[in-house]
Design a protein around this motif. Structure first.
Motif, PDB file in Angstrom:
ATOM      1  N   LEU A 209      94.905   7.474 -38.656  1.00  0.00           N
ATOM      2  CA  LEU A 209      94.978   6.793 -40.276  1.00  0.00           C
ATOM      3  C   LEU A 209      93.466   7.036 -40.551  1.00  0.00           C
ATOM      4  CD1 LEU A 209      97.367   4.105 -40.431  1.00  0.00           C
ATOM      5  CD2 LEU A 209      97.763   6.238 -41.347  1.00  0.00           C
ATOM      6  N   SER A 210      92.605   6.467 -39.647  1.00  0.00           N
ATOM      7  CA  SER A 210      91.127   6.679 -40.189  1.00  0.00           C
ATOM      8  C   SER A 210      90.812   8.075 -40.160  1.00  0.00           C
ATOM      9  CB  SER A 210      90.315   5.725 -39.292  1.00  0.00           C
ATOM     10  OG  SER A 210      90.280   6.142 -37.978  1.00  0.00           O
ATOM     11  N   GLN A 211      91.141   9.017 -39.579  1.00  0.00           N
ATOM     12  CA  GLN A 211      90.917  10.473 -39.633  1.00  0.00           C
ATOM     13  C   GLN A 211      91.406  10.894 -40.967  1.00  0.00           C
ATOM     14  OE1 GLN A 211      91.781  11.038 -34.633  1.00  0.00           O
ATOM     15  NE2 GLN A 211      92.789  12.190 -36.147  1.00  0.00           N
ATOM     16  N   VAL A 212      92.857  10.437 -41.262  1.00  0.00           N
ATOM     17  CA  VAL A 212      93.231  10.808 -42.625  1.00  0.00           C
ATOM     18  C   VAL A 212      92.292  10.682 -43.859  1.00  0.00           C
ATOM     19  CG1 VAL A 212      95.020  10.667 -44.358  1.00  0.00           C
ATOM     20  CG2 VAL A 212      95.565  10.746 -41.860  1.00  0.00           C
ATOM     21  N   ILE A 213      91.755   9.281 -43.868  1.00  0.00           N
ATOM     22  CA  ILE A 213      91.093   8.960 -44.816  1.00  0.00           C
ATOM     23  C   ILE A 213      89.584   9.727 -44.909  1.00  0.00           C
ATOM     24  CG2 ILE A 213      89.635   7.120 -45.912  1.00  0.00           C
ATOM     25  CD1 ILE A 213      92.114   4.984 -44.842  1.00  0.00           C
ATOM     26  N   THR A 214      89.184   9.951 -43.679  1.00  0.00           N
ATOM     27  CA  THR A 214      87.647  10.450 -43.349  1.00  0.00           C
ATOM     28  C   THR A 214      87.734  11.893 -43.743  1.00  0.00           C
ATOM     29  OG1 THR A 214      87.300   8.792 -41.743  1.00  0.00           O
ATOM     30  CG2 THR A 214      85.688  10.748 -41.925  1.00  0.00           C
ATOM     31  N   SER A 215      88.859  12.375 -43.385  1.00  0.00           N
ATOM     32  CA  SER A 215      88.762  13.894 -43.531  1.00  0.00           C
ATOM     33  C   SER A 215      88.787  14.199 -45.074  1.00  0.00           C
ATOM     34  CB  SER A 215      90.261  14.631 -43.007  1.00  0.00           C
ATOM     35  OG  SER A 215      90.171  14.487 -41.472  1.00  0.00           O
ATOM     36  N   LEU A 216      89.494  13.414 -45.961  1.00  0.00           N
ATOM     37  CA  LEU A 216      89.588  13.757 -47.310  1.00  0.00           C
ATOM     38  C   LEU A 216      88.105  13.604 -47.882  1.00  0.00           C
ATOM     39  CD1 LEU A 216      92.840  11.736 -48.295  1.00  0.00           C
ATOM     40  CD2 LEU A 216      92.452  14.177 -48.584  1.00  0.00           C
ATOM     41  N   ILE A 217      87.370  12.677 -47.436  1.00  0.00           N
ATOM     42  CA  ILE A 217      85.902  12.197 -48.145  1.00  0.00           C
ATOM     43  C   ILE A 217      85.089  13.388 -47.526  1.00  0.00           C
ATOM     44  CG2 ILE A 217      84.261  10.703 -47.842  1.00  0.00           C
ATOM     45  CD1 ILE A 217      86.116   8.438 -47.758  1.00  0.00           C
ATOM     46  N   ALA A 218      85.225  13.733 -46.240  1.00  0.00           N
ATOM     47  CA  ALA A 218      84.515  14.798 -45.743  1.00  0.00           C
ATOM     48  C   ALA A 218      84.549  15.987 -46.195  1.00  0.00           C
ATOM     49  CB  ALA A 218      84.438  14.853 -44.171  1.00  0.00           C
ATOM     50  N   GLY A 219      85.759  16.452 -46.486  1.00  0.00           N
ATOM     51  CA  GLY A 219      86.292  17.641 -47.048  1.00  0.00           C
ATOM     52  C   GLY A 219      85.451  17.964 -48.368  1.00  0.00           C
ATOM     53  N   ARG A 220      85.334  16.877 -49.258  1.00  0.00           N
ATOM     54  CA  ARG A 220      84.803  17.008 -50.556  1.00  0.00           C
ATOM     55  C   ARG A 220      83.292  16.996 -50.268  1.00  0.00           C
ATOM     56  NH1 ARG A 220      86.161  16.157 -56.051  1.00  0.00           N
ATOM     57  NH2 ARG A 220      88.560  15.744 -55.457  1.00  0.00           N
ATOM     58  N   ALA A 221      82.854  16.128 -49.318  1.00  0.00           N
ATOM     59  CA  ALA A 221      81.331  16.163 -49.229  1.00  0.00           C
ATOM     60  C   ALA A 221      80.833  17.352 -48.706  1.00  0.00           C
ATOM     61  CB  ALA A 221      81.200  14.969 -48.276  1.00  0.00           C
ATOM     62  N   SER A 222      81.792  18.288 -47.957  1.00  0.00           N
ATOM     63  CA  SER A 222      81.139  19.307 -47.301  1.00  0.00           C
ATOM     64  C   SER A 222      80.941  20.707 -48.449  1.00  0.00           C
ATOM     65  CB  SER A 222      82.155  19.642 -46.217  1.00  0.00           C
ATOM     66  OG  SER A 222      83.204  20.346 -46.818  1.00  0.00           O
ATOM     67  N   GLU A 223      81.297  20.235 -49.486  1.00  0.00           N
ATOM     68  CA  GLU A 223      81.046  21.283 -50.715  1.00  0.00           C
ATOM     69  C   GLU A 223      79.655  20.977 -51.361  1.00  0.00           C
ATOM     70  OE1 GLU A 223      85.579  20.740 -52.365  1.00  0.00           O
ATOM     71  OE2 GLU A 223      83.867  20.372 -53.771  1.00  0.00           O
ATOM     72  N   LYS A 224      78.967  19.789 -50.953  1.00  0.00           N
ATOM     73  CA  LYS A 224      77.356  19.489 -51.575  1.00  0.00           C
ATOM     74  C   LYS A 224      76.642  19.439 -50.140  1.00  0.00           C
ATOM     75  CE  LYS A 224      79.267  17.616 -56.018  1.00  0.00           C
ATOM     76  NZ  LYS A 224      79.156  16.452 -56.597  1.00  0.00           N
ATOM     77  N   ILE A 225      77.292  18.772 -49.169  1.00  0.00           N
ATOM     78  CA  ILE A 225      76.229  18.459 -47.801  1.00  0.00           C
ATOM     79  C   ILE A 225      76.466  19.700 -46.995  1.00  0.00           C
ATOM     80  CG2 ILE A 225      75.739  16.865 -46.253  1.00  0.00           C
ATOM     81  CD1 ILE A 225      76.809  14.665 -48.057  1.00  0.00           C
ATOM     82  N   GLU A 226      75.589  20.078 -46.543  1.00  0.00           N
ATOM     83  CA  GLU A 226      75.641  21.187 -45.355  1.00  0.00           C
ATOM     84  C   GLU A 226      76.581  20.548 -44.357  1.00  0.00           C
ATOM     85  OE1 GLU A 226      75.598  24.543 -43.710  1.00  0.00           O
ATOM     86  OE2 GLU A 226      74.028  24.208 -45.315  1.00  0.00           O
ATOM     87  N   PRO A 227      77.730  21.426 -44.073  1.00  0.00           N
ATOM     88  CA  PRO A 227      79.004  21.035 -43.178  1.00  0.00           C
ATOM     89  C   PRO A 227      78.349  20.693 -41.620  1.00  0.00           C
ATOM     90  CG  PRO A 227      79.670  22.881 -44.674  1.00  0.00           C
ATOM     91  CD  PRO A 227      78.221  22.543 -44.789  1.00  0.00           C
ATOM     92  N   ARG A 228      77.506  21.572 -41.433  1.00  0.00           N
ATOM     93  CA  ARG A 228      76.770  21.242 -40.207  1.00  0.00           C
ATOM     94  C   ARG A 228      76.237  19.967 -39.738  1.00  0.00           C
ATOM     95  NH1 ARG A 228      71.138  21.885 -37.776  1.00  0.00           N
ATOM     96  NH2 ARG A 228      70.313  22.103 -39.850  1.00  0.00           N
ATOM     97  N   LYS A 229      75.749  19.225 -41.014  1.00  0.00           N
ATOM     98  CA  LYS A 229      75.284  17.910 -40.892  1.00  0.00           C
ATOM     99  C   LYS A 229      76.557  17.144 -40.621  1.00  0.00           C
ATOM    100  CE  LYS A 229      71.228  18.803 -43.405  1.00  0.00           C
ATOM    101  NZ  LYS A 229      70.391  18.416 -44.734  1.00  0.00           N
ATOM    102  N   LEU A 230      77.517  17.255 -41.379  1.00  0.00           N
ATOM    103  CA  LEU A 230      78.623  16.263 -41.382  1.00  0.00           C
ATOM    104  C   LEU A 230      79.338  16.468 -39.843  1.00  0.00           C
ATOM    105  CD1 LEU A 230      79.971  16.833 -44.967  1.00  0.00           C
ATOM    106  CD2 LEU A 230      78.800  14.739 -44.208  1.00  0.00           C
ATOM    107  N   ALA A 231      79.607  17.703 -39.396  1.00  0.00           N
ATOM    108  CA  ALA A 231      80.233  17.846 -38.384  1.00  0.00           C
ATOM    109  C   ALA A 231      79.521  17.229 -37.201  1.00  0.00           C
ATOM    110  CB  ALA A 231      80.535  19.483 -38.133  1.00  0.00           C
ATOM    111  N   THR A 232      78.447  17.574 -37.004  1.00  0.00           N
ATOM    112  CA  THR A 232      77.094  16.898 -35.899  1.00  0.00           C
ATOM    113  C   THR A 232      77.442  15.460 -36.020  1.00  0.00           C
ATOM    114  OG1 THR A 232      75.856  19.072 -36.084  1.00  0.00           O
ATOM    115  CG2 THR A 232      75.007  16.946 -34.770  1.00  0.00           C
ATOM    116  N   ALA A 233      77.268  14.941 -37.209  1.00  0.00           N
ATOM    117  CA  ALA A 233      77.473  13.385 -37.168  1.00  0.00           C
ATOM    118  C   ALA A 233      78.503  13.024 -36.512  1.00  0.00           C
ATOM    119  CB  ALA A 233      77.394  12.937 -38.646  1.00  0.00           C
TER     120      ALA A 233
END
Length: 471
Positions: free
Chosen positions: A316-340
């Motif tokens: 369930l936490s994955q569901v919520i975080t995925s929605l936020i991370a997906g949108r965030a990866s449009e502005k923040i370099e995906p490498r940084k999010l994925a590595t975190a």
């Protein structure tokens, strides 16, 4: 006005691809819960039951690469529609099966046709929308997969308790029917028209040797992994599948029109490192819920319902975080999010390796939450990188490589847990009386996963940026 059009989401495409992305993982996890009822209905032994459950994943894995290549040369929308419809009908036939042989056949067909949707749904979703909203679309797609995975055990348990295992297949059939209606009658008019070869020409151009090697290799790899504890034959098949996949990679590197262009992994560092990071991530996390289920029920002696309620925190936490991370990866370099995300996952795995029989349940829930956030941060941004660094003509191939990394990672994860279990639990009854050995096996497995996950952090960080190159 043009900017608004670029950010517009096509609802019919989103509904069709979202329903298929939910249905397959839901059916997979829900049927696992129904295993005891299936065994009772058909009087199956452990080995027969394991095969009925695992044959779905085995056939799905075997057909992923050929379908990915085919979807790059033939109309992938037709492949998607055909796959979803036939998956839906196979699901209905599973519910109507009155012998285990018939059930086995249609479970195999379910796996085959799921490969049709695995490799096309994401490609269809992406190629028919602007790159400006790609991150949020992948976030939705990833979240729905996790939602299906997390709701499967809960809804499956309710359905089995009320109406038996057949009700799970009927429920899946109903969802598939809605998805099939949308895809058959509304999807074709929405997708962008592209010139595609005829099916006969696409099949003729398919790399025959690569198809045989990949299908056989993945089939043996997945079968060996799912039955690893049953004896030496399974172990031999697992390593035979691994060897065939190595031969496949070497052979593909020499071909002009391979089923999988392995040179992409070297030519495009982002593609290669992102797939490597995905492989490591799935290898380290897939068996976590199984290990924790044993820990909560056999070490902590919690009832199954309470254990299930604790375990659902992570998806369930994955569901919520995925929605936020997906949108965030449009502005923040995906490498940084994925590595975190990989860093948080590694920390979570290491913390689980330190658990004892007296560890607080609150800490277990907190660490599951940490793991869920980590995996959510990793998955959709990582997929965004893979799909963004290849041309549209290779979307099917890119989607299939992600799927292959997932299933191979799952195979490695199962094999590692099985190997550790053989070391400490061979011949040992899985009960609370033997909680010390079960705990020791779990801790060593998590420590191995944590160490491997460090390599995933390195791979994720080394991939490089995608936005700076586009600019």
């Amino acid at each position: 006005m043009h900017g608004q059009e670029d950010r517009k989401i096509n609802k019919n495409i989103l509904i069709a691809t979202t329903l298929s992305s939910f249905l397959v993982p839901f059916m997979s996890s829900a049927v696992n819960i129904a295993a005891p009822d299936i065994a009772k209905s058909f009087k199956l032994n452990a080995e027969e039951l394991n095969l009925v459950i695992s044959i779905f994943l085995i056939f799905s894995a075997a057909f992923i690469l050929p379908m990915g290549k085919l979807s790059d040369t033939f109309d992938r929308t037709k492949i998607f529609k055909t796959g979803l419809l036939l998956f839906t009908l196979s699901t209905l036939m599973c519910a109507l099966s009155n012998t285990v042989e018939i059930l086995f056949v249609f479970r195999s067909l379910q796996g085959l046709f799921s490969a049709f949707t695995f490799v096309t749904s994401m490609a269809i979703l992406i190629e028919n929308h602007s790159q400006q909203i790609r991150g949020r679309l992948l976030g939705i797609n990833t979240a729905v997969v996790y939602l299906g995975t997390s709701l499967g055990p809960f809804l499956g348990g309710v359905l089995v308790r009320l109406w038996g295992y057949r009700s799970i297949f009927l429920f899946g059939f109903a969802i598939g029917l809605v998805g099939s209606f949308v895809s058959l009658f509304l999807l074709q008019k929405e997708v962008k028209n592209t010139k595609q070869a005829k099916l006969v020409d696409s099949l003729k151009s398919l790399d025959k040797m690569g198809t045989i090697l990949s299908m056989t290799g993945l089939f043996l790899l997945m079968y060996g992994a799912s039955t690893f504890e049953l004896g030496n034959t399974s172990k031999i098949l697992f390593f035979a599948g691994l060897i065939l996949m190595v031969i496949f990679v070497v052979a593909e590197a020499k071909l002009q029109n391979p089923i999988l262009d392995v040179k992409l992994f070297v030519k495009i560092p982002q593609f290669g490192f992102s797939n490597l990071a995905a492989l490591i991530n799935y290898s380290c996390t897939f068996s976590a819920s199984y290990l924790l289920s044993l820990y909560l029920q056999l070490v902590k002696a919690l009832p199954s319902q309470l254990a299930g309620s604790v375990l659902i925190v992570q998806p369930l936490s994955q569901v919520i975080t995925s929605l936020i991370a997906g949108r965030a990866s449009e502005k923040i370099e995906p490498r940084k999010l994925a590595t975190a995300g990989m860093v948080l996952t590694t920390i979570g795995l290491f913390v689980f390796s330190l658990f004892s029989s007296k560890t607080s349940l609150v800490l277990a829930v907190a660490n599951l939450l940490l793991m869920g956030i980590g995996f959510g941060l990793f998955s959709s941004p990582n997929t965004n990188v893979v799909m963004s660094c290849v041309p549209k003509s290779l979307y099917g191939t890119a989607s299939s490589t992600i799927s292959v990394m997932r299933v191979v990672g799952q195979a490695f994860s199962m094999a590692i847990v099985s190997f550790v279990s053989i070391m400490f639990l061979k011949g040992v009854k899985l009960s609370h009386e033997n909680y010390f050995l079960i705990l020791k096996s779990m801790k060593i497995s998590f420590l191995v996963f944590a160490c491997i996950s460090i390599l995933g952090v390195v791979a994720s960080y080394k991939r490089g940026n995608i936005y700076s190159e586009e600019e």
